[in-house]
Design a protein around this motif. Structure first.
Motif, PDB file in Angstrom:
ATOM      1  N   GLY A  10       0.781  -1.265  -0.292  1.00 36.30           N
ATOM      2  CA  GLY A  10       0.001  -0.130  -0.028  1.00 36.30           C
ATOM      3  C   GLY A  10       1.027   1.133   0.095  1.00 36.30           C
ATOM      4  N   LYS A  11       0.283   2.380  -0.117  1.00 38.46           N
ATOM      5  CA  LYS A  11       0.938   3.749  -0.271  1.00 38.46           C
ATOM      6  C   LYS A  11       0.168   4.478   0.696  1.00 38.46           C
ATOM      7  CE  LYS A  11       2.194   3.321  -5.095  1.00 38.46           C
ATOM      8  NZ  LYS A  11       3.554   3.122  -4.885  1.00 38.46           N
ATOM      9  N   LEU A  12       1.245   5.557   1.157  1.00 39.52           N
ATOM     10  CA  LEU A  12       0.813   6.533   1.992  1.00 39.52           C
ATOM     11  C   LEU A  12      -0.086   7.714   1.048  1.00 39.52           C
ATOM     12  CD1 LEU A  12       3.934   7.074   4.242  1.00 39.52           C
ATOM     13  CD2 LEU A  12       1.466   5.994   4.957  1.00 39.52           C
ATOM     14  N   LYS A  13      -1.177   7.920   1.381  1.00 40.29           N
ATOM     15  CA  LYS A  13      -1.941   8.867   0.770  1.00 40.29           C
ATOM     16  C   LYS A  13      -1.835  10.540   1.354  1.00 40.29           C
ATOM     17  CE  LYS A  13      -4.961   5.315  -0.793  1.00 40.29           C
ATOM     18  NZ  LYS A  13      -5.121   4.171  -0.208  1.00 40.29           N
ATOM     19  N   GLU A  14      -1.844  10.476   2.887  1.00 41.59           N
ATOM     20  CA  GLU A  14      -1.642  11.843   3.242  1.00 41.59           C
ATOM     21  C   GLU A  14      -0.330  12.489   3.123  1.00 41.59           C
ATOM     22  OE1 GLU A  14      -2.975   9.100   4.553  1.00 41.59           O
ATOM     23  OE2 GLU A  14      -5.114   9.349   4.744  1.00 41.59           O
ATOM     24  N   ALA A  15      -0.301  13.739   2.884  1.00 35.79           N
ATOM     25  CA  ALA A  15       0.994  14.328   2.723  1.00 35.79           C
ATOM     26  C   ALA A  15       1.845  14.309   4.166  1.00 35.79           C
ATOM     27  CB  ALA A  15       0.902  15.754   2.267  1.00 35.79           C
ATOM     28  N   TYR A  16       1.062  14.347   5.170  1.00 33.52           N
ATOM     29  CA  TYR A  16       1.765  14.768   6.593  1.00 33.52           C
ATOM     30  C   TYR A  16       2.592  13.398   6.821  1.00 33.52           C
ATOM     31  CZ  TYR A  16      -2.625  12.763   8.406  1.00 33.52           C
ATOM     32  OH  TYR A  16      -3.862  11.912   8.682  1.00 33.52           O
ATOM     33  N   ALA A  20       6.526  12.948   7.440  1.00 33.98           N
ATOM     34  CA  ALA A  20       7.155  12.222   8.440  1.00 33.98           C
ATOM     35  C   ALA A  20       8.084  11.315   8.190  1.00 33.98           C
ATOM     36  CB  ALA A  20       6.100  11.845   9.371  1.00 33.98           C
ATOM     37  N   CYS A  21       7.592  10.389   7.197  1.00 31.72           N
ATOM     38  CA  CYS A  21       8.455   9.174   6.716  1.00 31.72           C
ATOM     39  C   CYS A  21       9.813   9.854   6.036  1.00 31.72           C
ATOM     40  CB  CYS A  21       7.724   8.355   5.689  1.00 31.72           C
ATOM     41  SG  CYS A  21       6.591   7.351   6.310  1.00 31.72           S
ATOM     42  N   ALA A  22       9.460  10.843   5.228  1.00 38.07           N
ATOM     43  CA  ALA A  22      11.081  11.521   4.513  1.00 38.07           C
ATOM     44  C   ALA A  22      11.796  12.013   5.686  1.00 38.07           C
ATOM     45  CB  ALA A  22      10.418  12.674   3.718  1.00 38.07           C
ATOM     46  N   GLU A  23      11.450  12.514   6.715  1.00 39.36           N
ATOM     47  CA  GLU A  23      11.972  13.143   7.937  1.00 39.36           C
ATOM     48  C   GLU A  23      12.905  11.877   8.328  1.00 39.36           C
ATOM     49  OE1 GLU A  23      14.135  15.287  10.538  1.00 39.36           O
ATOM     50  OE2 GLU A  23      13.042  15.879   8.651  1.00 39.36           O
ATOM     51  N   TYR A  24      12.065  10.821   8.892  1.00 38.07           N
ATOM     52  CA  TYR A  24      12.662   9.499   9.479  1.00 38.07           C
ATOM     53  C   TYR A  24      13.738   8.512   8.628  1.00 38.07           C
ATOM     54  CZ  TYR A  24       9.970   9.592  13.875  1.00 38.07           C
ATOM     55  OH  TYR A  24       9.364  10.059  15.046  1.00 38.07           O
ATOM     56  N   GLU A  25      13.423   8.905   7.449  1.00 38.36           N
ATOM     57  CA  GLU A  25      14.297   8.261   6.387  1.00 38.36           C
ATOM     58  C   GLU A  25      15.569   9.242   6.435  1.00 38.36           C
ATOM     59  OE1 GLU A  25      14.514   7.076   1.442  1.00 38.36           O
ATOM     60  OE2 GLU A  25      12.696   8.030   2.529  1.00 38.36           O
ATOM     61  N   VAL A  37      10.175   0.584   0.229  1.00 34.74           N
ATOM     62  CA  VAL A  37       9.632  -0.307  -0.936  1.00 34.74           C
ATOM     63  C   VAL A  37       8.053  -0.221  -0.814  1.00 34.74           C
ATOM     64  CG1 VAL A  37       9.655  -2.038  -2.594  1.00 34.74           C
ATOM     65  CG2 VAL A  37      11.821  -1.449  -1.320  1.00 34.74           C
ATOM     66  N   GLU A  38       7.375   0.388  -1.693  1.00 34.44           N
ATOM     67  CA  GLU A  38       5.826   0.528  -1.457  1.00 34.44           C
ATOM     68  C   GLU A  38       5.138  -0.658  -2.617  1.00 34.44           C
ATOM     69  OE1 GLU A  38       4.465   4.671   0.433  1.00 34.44           O
ATOM     70  OE2 GLU A  38       4.857   4.515  -1.740  1.00 34.44           O
ATOM     71  N   LEU A  39       4.598  -1.456  -2.351  1.00 33.53           N
ATOM     72  CA  LEU A  39       4.148  -2.492  -3.338  1.00 33.53           C
ATOM     73  C   LEU A  39       2.660  -2.276  -3.359  1.00 33.53           C
ATOM     74  CD1 LEU A  39       6.019  -5.667  -1.965  1.00 33.53           C
ATOM     75  CD2 LEU A  39       6.717  -4.250  -3.702  1.00 33.53           C
ATOM     76  N   PRO A  40       1.971  -2.370  -4.263  1.00 31.80           N
ATOM     77  CA  PRO A  40       0.804  -2.209  -4.714  1.00 31.80           C
ATOM     78  C   PRO A  40      -0.261  -3.475  -3.749  1.00 31.80           C
ATOM     79  CG  PRO A  40       1.434  -3.280  -6.715  1.00 31.80           C
ATOM     80  CD  PRO A  40       2.567  -3.097  -5.674  1.00 31.80           C
TER      81      PRO A  40
END
Length: 126
Positions: A10-16, A20-25, A37-40
């Protein structure tokens, strides 16, 4: 350096959440190689049968195992063991000490993970 993959269905839909994921990354990259890795997620009807759910989980599980390759697999699932941050850090350190170079954390879809993925996982984390 240890490489860590976060494999999620699945994918994260909400921008926030994406922010947050980008910050932790960004923070994690100082300590390890890190990728998400986001799988469908398999599409299911509103009221799926048990057979449809099992088939979807199998399809998602095959994709997860394909991406994970030979990495050490840690499945995030409800029946897993609860660890403190320190205990999780110790677990990851032990994997690295024992020669593991790549660790994959796996998050399933809303219906969870298939048994094949759970059995392949060296550890189940709640």
């Amino acid at each position: 350096m240890l490489t860590v993959h976060l494999i999620c269905v699945g994918k994260l839909k909400e921008a926030y959440w994406r922010d947050a994921c980008a910050e932790y990354e960004k923070r994690l990259r100082a300590f390890c190689g890190f990728s998400i890795v986001e799988l469908p997620e398999c599409r299911l009807p509103d009221d799926p049968s048990d057979a449809q759910i099992r088939a979807a989980l199998k399809t998602e599980g095959d994709a997860i195992l394909s991406v994970a390759g030979n990495s050490a697999l840690l499945a995030l699932c409800i029946e897993g063991k609860t660890l403190s941050s320190g205990q999780l850090s110790d677990k990851i350190d032990m994997l690295a000490v024992n020669g593991t170079s790549t660790v994959s954390f796996v998050i399933g879809s809303s219906f969870g993970l298939c048994e094949t993925v759970k059995q392949r996982a060296g550890f189940r984390l709640s």
